[in-house]
Design a protein around this motif. Structure first.
Motif, PDB file in Angstrom:
ATOM      1  N   MET A   1       1.063  -1.124  -0.015  1.00 48.04           N
ATOM      2  CA  MET A   1       0.114   0.016   0.074  1.00 48.04           C
ATOM      3  C   MET A   1       0.895   1.340  -0.113  1.00 48.04           C
ATOM      4  SD  MET A   1      -3.192   1.262   1.895  1.00 48.04           S
ATOM      5  CE  MET A   1      -3.439  -0.295   2.684  1.00 48.04           C
ATOM      6  N   VAL A  14      -3.937   0.715  -3.052  1.00 47.00           N
ATOM      7  CA  VAL A  14      -3.941  -0.562  -2.681  1.00 47.00           C
ATOM      8  C   VAL A  14      -4.177  -1.655  -3.706  1.00 47.00           C
ATOM      9  CG1 VAL A  14      -6.030  -0.871  -2.144  1.00 47.00           C
ATOM     10  CG2 VAL A  14      -4.545  -2.318  -0.940  1.00 47.00           C
ATOM     11  N   SER A 152      -6.505   2.652   5.871  1.00 49.82           N
ATOM     12  CA  SER A 152      -7.016   1.826   6.896  1.00 49.82           C
ATOM     13  C   SER A 152      -8.260   1.140   6.131  1.00 49.82           C
ATOM     14  CB  SER A 152      -7.573   2.194   8.290  1.00 49.82           C
ATOM     15  OG  SER A 152      -7.848   1.336   9.104  1.00 49.82           O
ATOM     16  N   THR A 155      -7.155  -1.091   3.414  1.00 52.70           N
ATOM     17  CA  THR A 155      -6.827  -2.325   3.816  1.00 52.70           C
ATOM     18  C   THR A 155      -7.851  -3.396   3.984  1.00 52.70           C
ATOM     19  OG1 THR A 155      -4.684  -1.713   4.726  1.00 52.70           O
ATOM     20  CG2 THR A 155      -5.534  -3.544   5.694  1.00 52.70           C
ATOM     21  N   ARG A 158      -9.217  -4.622   0.743  1.00 53.83           N
ATOM     22  CA  ARG A 158      -8.453  -5.721   0.400  1.00 53.83           C
ATOM     23  C   ARG A 158      -8.594  -7.095   1.143  1.00 53.83           C
ATOM     24  NH1 ARG A 158      -2.962  -4.542   1.692  1.00 53.83           N
ATOM     25  NH2 ARG A 158      -3.246  -5.587   3.249  1.00 53.83           N
ATOM     26  N   GLU A 159      -8.620  -6.805   2.350  1.00 53.08           N
ATOM     27  CA  GLU A 159      -9.126  -8.156   3.143  1.00 53.08           C
ATOM     28  C   GLU A 159     -10.673  -8.689   2.957  1.00 53.08           C
ATOM     29  OE1 GLU A 159      -8.663  -6.450   7.184  1.00 53.08           O
ATOM     30  OE2 GLU A 159      -6.893  -6.565   7.158  1.00 53.08           O
TER      31      GLU A 159
END
Length: 165
Positions: A1, A14, A152, A155, A158-159
């Motif tokens: 990232m 990202v 954040s 992220t 992405r998860e």
């Protein structure tokens, strides 16, 4: 990232290991599933639901229950809807005056290993330096904070979007 800030914008990128169409779909249609909980990210004191109407003119808003019933707070409007490559929204913090807004552009670029999702939150130069949204931070520090905030969230995207190994 990666994250960057200029005098007017915070930018975060990202890489997600899915095709642009899937990254765009999850970003727009499953926004409540990846948008982080808590008052740092949501308006509602209790559990709120983040909604994005995936169309030109669609609203970005939260809905949550209060003692008086359901409350809805609009945060933005879709000004550009180009699946699977680009989404642009106006953005309003809850303490913005009626004529104050910023802009969030989200790009979904194909890459050899998936999609590079880039969020550019700009227009901060139109918001006065002493505005409460800045929490007393000077412009450069505030933009760095915004880049970390979006980082954040990306992220979390992405998860949500990547298949399990």
């Amino acid at each position: 990232m990666s994250a960057a800030a200029s005098g007017d914008e915070a930018r975060v990128s990202v890489l997600v290991r899915v095709a642009p169409a899937e990254a765009f779909r999850v970003f727009t249609e499953e926004i409540d599933g990846w948008w982080r909980p808590g008052l740092r990210y949501r308006i509602g004191k209790n559990r709120s639901v983040v909604h994005l109407e995936p169309k030109l003119g669609g609203r970005l808003f939260e809905s949550f229950q209060t003692a008086a019933g359901e409350k809805v707070k609009e945060t933005g409007r879709v000004t550009c809807f180009e699946p699977p490559s680009r989404l642009v929204l106006t953005w309003r913090a809850v303490n913005f005056a009626p004529d104050e807004h910023t802009e969030v552009e989200v790009l979904f670029a194909p890459s050899p290993s998936g999609t590079m999702v880039t969020v550019c939150h700009r227009g901060w130069s139109r918001i006065r330096p002493d505005h409460p949204v800045r929490h007393g931070e000077p412009p450069a520090a505030f933009l760095a904070t915004m880049a970390r905030w979006w980082g954040s969230l990306m992220t979390s995207l992405r998860e949500r979007v990547e298949p399990e190994d």
